[in-house]
Design a protein around this motif. Structure first.
Motif, PDB file in Angstrom:
ATOM      1  N   VAL A 178       0.838  -1.198   0.000  1.00  0.00           N
ATOM      2  CA  VAL A 178       0.000   0.000   0.000  1.00  0.00           C
ATOM      3  C   VAL A 178       0.877   1.254   0.000  1.00  0.00           C
ATOM      4  O   VAL A 178       0.629   2.204  -0.759  1.00  0.00           O
ATOM      5  N   ALA A 179       1.941   1.235   0.827  1.00  0.00           N
ATOM      6  CA  ALA A 179       2.850   2.387   0.881  1.00  0.00           C
ATOM      7  C   ALA A 179       3.483   2.612  -0.491  1.00  0.00           C
ATOM      8  O   ALA A 179       3.585   3.743  -0.974  1.00  0.00           O
ATOM      9  N   ASN A 180       3.902   1.532  -1.120  1.00  0.00           N
ATOM     10  CA  ASN A 180       4.479   1.610  -2.456  1.00  0.00           C
ATOM     11  C   ASN A 180       3.511   2.204  -3.465  1.00  0.00           C
ATOM     12  O   ASN A 180       3.885   3.005  -4.312  1.00  0.00           O
ATOM     13  N   ARG A 181       2.252   1.773  -3.377  1.00  0.00           N
ATOM     14  CA  ARG A 181       1.262   2.232  -4.341  1.00  0.00           C
ATOM     15  C   ARG A 181       0.946   3.710  -4.138  1.00  0.00           C
ATOM     16  O   ARG A 181       0.756   4.449  -5.105  1.00  0.00           O
ATOM     17  N   THR A 182       0.870   4.122  -2.871  1.00  0.00           N
ATOM     18  CA  THR A 182       0.646   5.540  -2.614  1.00  0.00           C
ATOM     19  C   THR A 182       1.797   6.342  -3.205  1.00  0.00           C
ATOM     20  O   THR A 182       1.596   7.367  -3.872  1.00  0.00           O
ATOM     21  N   ASN A 183       2.998   5.860  -2.965  1.00  0.00           N
ATOM     22  CA  ASN A 183       4.185   6.496  -3.531  1.00  0.00           C
ATOM     23  C   ASN A 183       4.081   6.591  -5.053  1.00  0.00           C
ATOM     24  O   ASN A 183       4.376   7.624  -5.656  1.00  0.00           O
ATOM     25  N   GLN A 184       3.625   5.504  -5.651  1.00  0.00           N
ATOM     26  CA  GLN A 184       3.473   5.425  -7.102  1.00  0.00           C
ATOM     27  C   GLN A 184       2.435   6.444  -7.600  1.00  0.00           C
ATOM     28  O   GLN A 184       2.677   7.178  -8.575  1.00  0.00           O
ATOM     29  N   VAL A 185       1.298   6.511  -6.895  1.00  0.00           N
ATOM     30  CA  VAL A 185       0.243   7.435  -7.284  1.00  0.00           C
ATOM     31  C   VAL A 185       0.754   8.869  -7.187  1.00  0.00           C
ATOM     32  O   VAL A 185       0.505   9.703  -8.074  1.00  0.00           O
ATOM     33  N   MET A 186       1.501   9.147  -6.113  1.00  0.00           N
ATOM     34  CA  MET A 186       2.064  10.485  -5.945  1.00  0.00           C
ATOM     35  C   MET A 186       2.985  10.844  -7.102  1.00  0.00           C
ATOM     36  O   MET A 186       3.011  11.981  -7.560  1.00  0.00           O
ATOM     37  N   LYS A 187       3.776   9.868  -7.532  1.00  0.00           N
ATOM     38  CA  LYS A 187       4.700  10.117  -8.634  1.00  0.00           C
ATOM     39  C   LYS A 187       3.938  10.459  -9.901  1.00  0.00           C
ATOM     40  O   LYS A 187       4.305  11.388 -10.634  1.00  0.00           O
ATOM     41  N   VAL A 188       2.856   9.689 -10.162  1.00  0.00           N
ATOM     42  CA  VAL A 188       2.071   9.940 -11.355  1.00  0.00           C
ATOM     43  C   VAL A 188       1.505  11.355 -11.309  1.00  0.00           C
ATOM     44  O   VAL A 188       1.591  12.122 -12.284  1.00  0.00           O
ATOM     45  N   LEU A 189       0.961  11.719 -10.138  1.00  0.00           N
ATOM     46  CA  LEU A 189       0.386  13.051  -9.990  1.00  0.00           C
ATOM     47  C   LEU A 189       1.443  14.129 -10.212  1.00  0.00           C
ATOM     48  O   LEU A 189       1.201  15.150 -10.880  1.00  0.00           O
ATOM     49  N   THR A 190       2.627  13.898  -9.666  1.00  0.00           N
ATOM     50  CA  THR A 190       3.690  14.887  -9.796  1.00  0.00           C
ATOM     51  C   THR A 190       4.135  15.012 -11.248  1.00  0.00           C
ATOM     52  O   THR A 190       4.368  16.115 -11.749  1.00  0.00           O
ATOM     53  N   LEU A 233       2.337  14.333 -13.888  1.00  0.00           N
ATOM     54  CA  LEU A 233       1.252  15.014 -14.598  1.00  0.00           C
ATOM     55  C   LEU A 233       1.337  16.523 -14.405  1.00  0.00           C
ATOM     56  O   LEU A 233       1.229  17.301 -15.362  1.00  0.00           O
ATOM     57  N   LEU A 250      12.428  11.788  -7.931  1.00  0.00           N
ATOM     58  CA  LEU A 250      11.220  10.933  -7.874  1.00  0.00           C
ATOM     59  C   LEU A 250      11.611   9.507  -7.499  1.00  0.00           C
ATOM     60  O   LEU A 250      12.646   9.031  -7.915  1.00  0.00           O
TER      61      LEU A 250
END
Lengths: 296, 296, 296, 296, 296
Positions: D228-240, D242, D296
């Protein structure tokens, strides 16, 4: 080194290399068990103390050098008889410091007393190492609270690894001291008992200290994690406040940027003042709501 | 102080400094073991109780001063014989409170009873320290739930460090009490047994309390971490709602800001009303979706 | 209450206040140890059982009232002799429920059997409390999975605190039962042994249950933390999707809002359709990429 | 069932209900202790084995049904004498499977051997349950690594609860086996010792397996949290990323949307190409910086 | 293989399959207990050592093959008598390496000495496996600090699973060694005691190492989690700085994009320079504030 030491005390054989044939000679002469000779020559043995028929066999580990966050141990093998002492040191380790006190007393004392002096020197070297760790952990705790960085994290875990290592040796030291008291048979005079009990007590205290340091390190790691969580929270707040400040202005300016008719104040001379005032006001209202309802 | 106390009881030697030559004289007079004298003079010894041939040797630790989140211990060394009592206190610590009850009873009681009075006073001082911790932890729990801040985190870990320290001393106290019951030999009269058992019981209860406090502190730390996680979650929600409110308006106003032909309502007199209405409606739809599908 | 109970059995002294002078009279009459009298009068003693020369001394703790997430214990002090029973209750606690069964059997049974009846009643009250906790934890687990809130967190930790408290009392109860079996000497008839062993068994089972409940609570806390982490992740995803939907439109409308010459379709009658179509298409492409490469 | 079984062996009394008066008759006939009769009739007793004067009393727990993530236990009460065997089963539980092997051997074996057969059947049913858990945990580990969802989390904790339950029963089984070996007195022939030791060995191995499964489950939970921590990190990266892609374009188009004079290229025919080129270039530079400085 | 080995030593029966009828013949000939024969034939037994009347029965587990992150164990069953040795290996496992040293010494040594040689070979294979794990964990620690990825996480947990498995076998090995020393009765000559004590010592050291490796793995996992937390924090900072840089420019350009009258510098020739300067300045101010008040 073997010879100079041998000069001090006729029956002290100080070997520099467990693989030397001299050890085989001594094994024959003093009836040393073949498994003990193997132990000396194999790498990587546990610190221990064992009573054989007419001697005590010990593997001791002394701290060779304390570098930042890492320690390395040297092995010292001992055969302690009623009338002889054989010490064998790792060929690639310095061991003179640990033997110094025994060498000084060498000519006048019994082998068992020399054993005590050597063990006491080793225990002292552990205390130095623990004090060193203690200082490092204090520094780490300060730097974690000030500014948690991956570098402090790394030295934190280096200290942890060091303590894991040290604890393992100390547990064995404690057990060895205990079995010395039990199995020493004819080798240790009763009047030496309090001395070995003293070493045992010190090993307990060392273990105590290692446990305390481990607890403190775990604390420090917990502080680290919560500091990072806090900082992420802080960064999120800053981002949210920034967005809060900017968004109303962007929405309102977007509306007034549309090529539509009928927007109020379009033709007014004070249009700019009114609309910018509305931006500031709506930003203020959103900030007030964030604060009022404790949303941040 | 030594002399005034010595005045009360001929055989109570109350030394103020372990390094004074007086101790050497007493060591000679009462055949005190050289290792025990060393223990008195070395720093940093463990609390312990040991039986020698004709006396008991104890190292006790009393709480000197309780400051916020930190405690410091003073050492008290005792030699308890059938007919004499030697107490040696840390030169840079106050110890009068701990000895007070024994001093009062001094002239009339045996050394072993005086030892009990001193140990009981020390145990009482631990209870005070634990009550103090208990109050602090209660305060911390309240403030963590209200508003988790790095400052509360820091005092949380100060309390934890304090308990680690205290627990270590108490474990040794318990062991010392146990070995007193075992090794006291001729020094302790059987009628004193219940008294020392009482001290032992109290040390168990103190350890109990320390464990409970540690559990509570760990709870508090867990609450802290989950509060921070909750707050980050909360901040993210606010940011998302803000974006949700702003983005439809920005997109629509962006479209109507384009220098293109053929946008609907461009020429309509109610263009503004219609388009702003569309902004509000689309924002409402997105918010409704967030709520409906439980996305926040 | 003392008198009415005393009426049932001549040798049962039921005192309501440990500070009453009656206790001193009884201490003199039955040679009760001064430390036990002190224990009765001091606050905050551990539950325990001790054998003295001609009686058993017990401190028992019964659950007074179970409120949501909190329990409070009342003390009951007992002196159990061959021919007498002294029970002393906390002056500010109700204890009648715990004594009821013993009172009913009072006239016909020996003091040791009455002791069993009292201990059995106390153990029963613990079972009630644990069942109560069990239900609460079940509720909490459901609400944590549905909707993790700071309130559920708070009651979770209240339950944890309660179990810490209960566990501590039960450990002492178990130890007291064990020492009863060992030290009961002449007070307990052998035929009562199975009864006290039954109490011991129940105390083991209670400890068992407390451990299981603690494990379940820790589970629940882990679920809580992961639910919050999941929800933060979810909120982040929503924010990212929202941004993904809006950003292409914003960029394209921004470009067409520039006061530049030479933008394609500026003069086209279908400009709006084409550009808005491009916005929708690019948003679709980004969403497709997020999905395709498993970025969310 | 009682009668048919009683037909096989005259002295085997197989009751279906602990509340039947038949049990009272048997209690009288074989002098069964009243506490044991109570145990049979009370709910919720611990698995245990106790030696009385002329019989062994056992409470055994067998697994009734293994449903996904949940198990339920049935109670079996046994009185094993030299010449008689009384088995009492929970009225609302099937127990035939567990008794089957004993029923088959019933006519020819001693009560103690039948006891062994019953215990062995019960232990076998535990092995089945553990294998079942093992498979489930394997599945969970796979699904956690692929796609962590609240549903997998829920079944993870269901498994954990199940193991907590099972462990508790097994600890009691191990203790019961141990006390059987100690207290069996005259009931167990020495030649049966290896058989009961075998059951004891199996209970140890079962506990072993439960511990291993618990370790694996904790692993799985840790994997879940880090996923879950990894995925949140991943989502944050995508947002950044974008935002990085969009923000330069938005800023530049915003600037060129201003109604100001003097912006370069405003009048140029290649203005659009130049400005859009600048947007792409600045986006590229920011992305390159993110990558270059490992942000990132 | 059975026959060739049988050729070396008349009384060594080396079976390749526990289900062969040969085992039944031997069971009859040497009076092997039926439960031990069952153990050989059942799958999935614990490593153990048991003394029967005239032989020792052992189940040993040797490491068959070490693949990345996974190990598989083969079973070896031994019956060691005064004059005979029966070894039975898993039919689908290679066991020749483990038996090699014993085969070489086969003709000249007693069964008990051969047992020692086999156990020593098995212990050596464990050391190889642990060294292998040690290297893997070192690699993992490096890669976690450099770049935490789900793949390193997965191999981290594979190593953990492997150590759980290994630890379980080693605990049983240690217990088996201990019970060998206790129960060996007439089978082991006293002069072999030091050899088996050596095996016991090695099993202790192996457990030591496994514990250390587990601690190191847990460290590594903690580093992993904190690295991910750090990186999320880092990504958030980048996003916030990006927003900080862009938002003032967007707000100001939005304002100057409005179709309102009265905006300052609208008609100025240096309007663009002034306004863009204001954008840069306000961005600078926000960045300076972030830095100044330690908001990031």
């Amino acid at each position: 080194m073997s010879h100079s030491l041998a000069g001090i005390l006729l029956t002290w054989y100080a070997l520099d290399d467990p693989n030397s044939p001299e050890l085989d000679d001594l094994a024959g002469k003093f009836q040393l068990h073949s498994l003990h000779i193997e132990d000396c020559r194999s790498n990587n043995e546990r610190l221990k103390a064992e009573g054989a028929e007419n001697y005590l066999f010990l593997i001791l580990k002394y701290i060779q050098a304390v570098q930042d966050g890492d320690i390395s141990f040297g092995n010292l093998f001992l055969f302690v008889g009623k009338e002889f002492l054989i010490t064998i040191r790792d060929p690639n380790c310095e061991s003179s410091e640990v033997l110094q006190r025994a060498v000084k007393a060498g000519g006048e004392e019994k082998p068992a007393k020399l054993l005590y002096l050597i063990m006491d020197s080793i225990v002292d070297s552990y205390f130095v190492s623990i004090d060193h760790s203690d200082d490092r952990i204090d520094d780490l705790q300060d730097s974690v609270l000030d500014r948690p960085s991956p570098e402090t994290l790394e030295s934190l875990f280096d200290q942890k690894r060091k303590l894991i290592e040290l604890r393992r040796v100390l547990v064995n030291l404690r057990d060895a001291c205990m079995s010395l008291q039990r199995e020493s048979g004819a080798i240790l005079d009763p009047e030496l008992y309090p001395f070995f009990r003293d070493v045992y007590d010190h090993s307990l205290r060392l273990l105590d200290s290692v446990e305390t340091l481990r607890d403190l390190l775990n604390n420090t790691f917990d502080v680290y994690l919560s500091s990072v969580a806090n900082r992420t929270n802080q960064v999120m707040k800053v981002l949210t406040v920034l967005s809060t400040v900017a968004l109303p202005a962007l929405v309102i300016s977007g509306i007034y940027g549309m090529n539509l008719k009928g927007l109020p104040f379009l033709e007014s001379d004070h249009g700019t003042e009114i609309v910018v005032g509305a931006m500031v006001a709506s930003t203020g209202v959103v900030l007030w709501m964030l604060k009022q309802f404790d949303w941040l």
